[in-house]
Design a protein around this motif. Structure first.
Motif, mmCIF file in Angstrom:
data_model
loop_
_atom_site.group_PDB
_atom_site.id
_atom_site.type_symbol
_atom_site.label_atom_id
_atom_site.label_comp_id
_atom_site.label_asym_id
_atom_site.label_seq_id
_atom_site.Cartn_x
_atom_site.Cartn_y
_atom_site.Cartn_z
ATOM 1 N N PRO A 6 0.821 -1.214 0.000
ATOM 2 C CA PRO A 6 0.000 0.000 0.000
ATOM 3 C C PRO A 6 0.856 1.265 0.000
ATOM 4 O O PRO A 6 1.925 1.295 0.620
ATOM 5 C CB PRO A 6 -0.806 -0.105 1.304
ATOM 6 C CG PRO A 6 0.003 -1.006 2.175
ATOM 7 C CD PRO A 6 0.702 -1.962 1.257
ATOM 8 N N LEU A 8 1.589 4.041 1.607
ATOM 9 C CA LEU A 8 1.252 4.559 2.920
ATOM 10 C C LEU A 8 1.602 6.029 3.093
ATOM 11 O O LEU A 8 2.693 6.480 2.719
ATOM 12 C CB LEU A 8 1.942 3.739 4.008
ATOM 13 C CG LEU A 8 1.429 2.315 4.179
ATOM 14 C CD1 LEU A 8 2.313 1.555 5.144
ATOM 15 C CD2 LEU A 8 -0.013 2.319 4.667
ATOM 16 N N PRO A 213 -6.943 -4.203 -1.706
ATOM 17 C CA PRO A 213 -6.075 -3.097 -2.153
ATOM 18 C C PRO A 213 -6.831 -1.816 -2.487
ATOM 19 O O PRO A 213 -6.265 -0.714 -2.355
ATOM 20 C CB PRO A 213 -5.380 -3.683 -3.383
ATOM 21 C CG PRO A 213 -5.302 -5.151 -3.096
ATOM 22 C CD PRO A 213 -6.622 -5.452 -2.416
ATOM 23 N N ALA A 216 -6.921 -0.377 1.060
ATOM 24 C CA ALA A 216 -5.571 -0.078 1.544
ATOM 25 C C ALA A 216 -4.936 1.056 0.744
ATOM 26 O O ALA A 216 -4.082 1.791 1.259
ATOM 27 C CB ALA A 216 -4.701 -1.339 1.476
ATOM 28 N N PRO A 221 -2.567 3.132 7.301
ATOM 29 C CA PRO A 221 -2.411 1.735 7.715
ATOM 30 C C PRO A 221 -3.773 1.087 7.945
ATOM 31 O O PRO A 221 -4.655 1.671 8.580
ATOM 32 C CB PRO A 221 -1.611 1.846 9.022
ATOM 33 C CG PRO A 221 -0.846 3.124 8.882
ATOM 34 C CD PRO A 221 -1.761 4.057 8.139
ATOM 35 N N LEU A 222 -3.932 -0.118 7.412
ATOM 36 C CA LEU A 222 -5.232 -0.794 7.454
ATOM 37 C C LEU A 222 -5.211 -1.892 8.507
ATOM 38 O O LEU A 222 -4.282 -2.703 8.553
ATOM 39 C CB LEU A 222 -5.553 -1.362 6.069
ATOM 40 C CG LEU A 222 -6.942 -1.961 5.882
ATOM 41 C CD1 LEU A 222 -7.444 -1.729 4.456
ATOM 42 C CD2 LEU A 222 -6.964 -3.461 6.191
ATOM 43 N N TRP A 254 -5.007 -11.116 4.252
ATOM 44 C CA TRP A 254 -5.194 -9.670 4.368
ATOM 45 C C TRP A 254 -3.851 -8.938 4.407
ATOM 46 O O TRP A 254 -3.731 -7.841 3.868
ATOM 47 C CB TRP A 254 -6.044 -9.350 5.601
ATOM 48 C CG TRP A 254 -7.527 -9.454 5.326
ATOM 49 C CD1 TRP A 254 -8.190 -10.508 4.780
ATOM 50 C CD2 TRP A 254 -8.518 -8.455 5.582
ATOM 51 N NE1 TRP A 254 -9.533 -10.234 4.687
ATOM 52 C CE2 TRP A 254 -9.763 -8.981 5.176
ATOM 53 C CE3 TRP A 254 -8.483 -7.183 6.140
ATOM 54 C CZ2 TRP A 254 -10.956 -8.266 5.283
ATOM 55 C CZ3 TRP A 254 -9.676 -6.460 6.267
ATOM 56 C CH2 TRP A 254 -10.894 -7.004 5.833
ATOM 57 N N GLY A 258 -2.529 -5.947 1.819
ATOM 58 C CA GLY A 258 -2.259 -4.586 2.248
ATOM 59 C C GLY A 258 -2.485 -4.254 3.700
ATOM 60 O O GLY A 258 -2.196 -3.136 4.132
ATOM 61 N N ALA A 259 -3.022 -5.192 4.516
ATOM 62 C CA ALA A 259 -3.231 -4.901 5.939
ATOM 63 C C ALA A 259 -1.891 -4.766 6.655
ATOM 64 O O ALA A 259 -0.931 -5.478 6.337
ATOM 65 C CB ALA A 259 -4.060 -5.998 6.592
ATOM 66 N N ARG A 260 -1.830 -3.867 7.638
ATOM 67 C CA ARG A 260 -0.600 -3.653 8.389
ATOM 68 C C ARG A 260 -0.778 -3.802 9.902
ATOM 69 O O ARG A 260 0.189 -3.721 10.652
ATOM 70 C CB ARG A 260 -0.016 -2.272 8.052
ATOM 71 C CG ARG A 260 0.599 -2.215 6.651
ATOM 72 C CD ARG A 260 1.745 -3.204 6.536
ATOM 73 N NE ARG A 260 2.309 -3.322 5.199
ATOM 74 C CZ ARG A 260 1.966 -4.269 4.328
ATOM 75 N NH1 ARG A 260 1.035 -5.156 4.635
ATOM 76 N NH2 ARG A 260 2.543 -4.325 3.147
#
Length: 293
Positions: A6, A8, A213, A216, A221-222, A254, A258-260
């Motif tokens: 992503p 960010l 995405p 994200a 931050p997701l 996830w 793109g999840a963080r």
């Protein structure tokens, strides 16, 4: 499937006094509920002693953050502001110095008090339904999670309908982020959560997962709040207490989309899955090198 990086905004964050580079790191958020009616725990950590033990165990298992909740999102008996504070404040205090402390609340009054007590994150599952929440966080060092839902917390919303669930969730989060910014919350304080299963059926949540995405890509931050949720149970035909494998699969998927930040009940298993994923993506070095050296 290639993984998604992503774009960010402010990937480098100081949260709860700790440094995170979300371009190279995934944070594991442990769940500790001081509620008698949470959907998964069912009151297991409602007693203060049990909640304190759970905080200590989560920190020992490697949790980066601990998310403390005093009122579930789902419908249930009313809980006053005073009662919510009585539930969460002692746990916030018990968690100080162990890890980053997050509080799951939609009430600005609660947010103000827990930030004073040392909480580094406010996890607002209502998506700033009360804009005073943005005012409570603005001017502090606390991070703010903005979550998508259609209905207010503690409210039934059967048979939700979307034209395009991903587009509508994205539009909602984009608009609520702007509300936060207009109220003085800084971009580097913001985290987004598309709210899997919150006023969504399993088809909606799976579609969000596939097209994550698109969310994200908003640049914040997701957070992946997928742990033990009903979409996992319905896919696997698995009861509530038998969804760990499905949860870990969803967590890794996830992250690749793109999840963080991942919010989980089973901390040690999730930490190991996340750290292994980070290593395979090239974000993290192995703990040691011995094999065939």
């Amino acid at each position: 499937m290639s993984h998604y990086e992503p774009p960010l905004i402010d990937a480098h964050r100081i949260i709860g006094g700790r440094s995170y580079d979300f371009s190279r790191r995934v944070a594991v958020m442990a769940i500790v509920n001081r509620t008698p009616d949470s959907f998964h725990d069912r009151g297991r950590t409602f007693a203060l002693g049990k909640a304190t033990e759970a905080v200590q165990a989560a920190a020992a298992a490697g949790a980066d953050w601990i998310d403390i909740g005093g009122v579930p999102f789902a419908p249930g008996p009313p809980v006053s502001i005073e009662e919510e504070l009585d539930r969460v404040l002692p746990v916030v205090q018990a968690a100080q110095g162990l890890t980053v402390v997050s509080v799951d609340t939609y009430r600005p009054e609660v947010a103000r008090e827990v930030i004073k007590a040392g909480a580094g994150v406010i996890n607002d599952t209502s998506g700033l339904r009360d804009v005073a929440m943005a005012d409570a966080v603005a001017g502090t060092d606390a991070a703010l999670v903005i979550t998508h839902s259609l209905a207010a917390p503690r409210t039934l919303h059967p048979s939700p309908r979307y034209g395009d669930v991903v587009a509508e969730v994205g539009d909602f989060l984009r608009a609520r982020v702007q509300v936060a910014l207009d109220h003085g919350v800084r971009p580097e304080q913001l985290i987004i959560d598309p709210g899997p299963d919150l006023n969504k059926n399993t088809g909606h949540t799976l579609e969000l997962s596939r097209r994550l995405p698109d969310i994200a890509g908003l640049g914040y931050p997701l957070l992946a709040a997928v742990s033990n949720k009903d979409f996992i149970g319905e896919v696997l035909d698995a009861p509530q207490r038998e969804r760990l494998s499905g949860t870990l699969a969803a967590v890794v998927f996830w992250i690749l989309r793109g999840a963080r930040i991942v919010r989980v009940h089973d901390v040690r298993a999730a930490v190991e899955a996340v750290r292994m994923t980070e290593a395979m993506l090239g974000y993290r070095a192995p703990a040691y090198l011995q094999h065939n050296i």
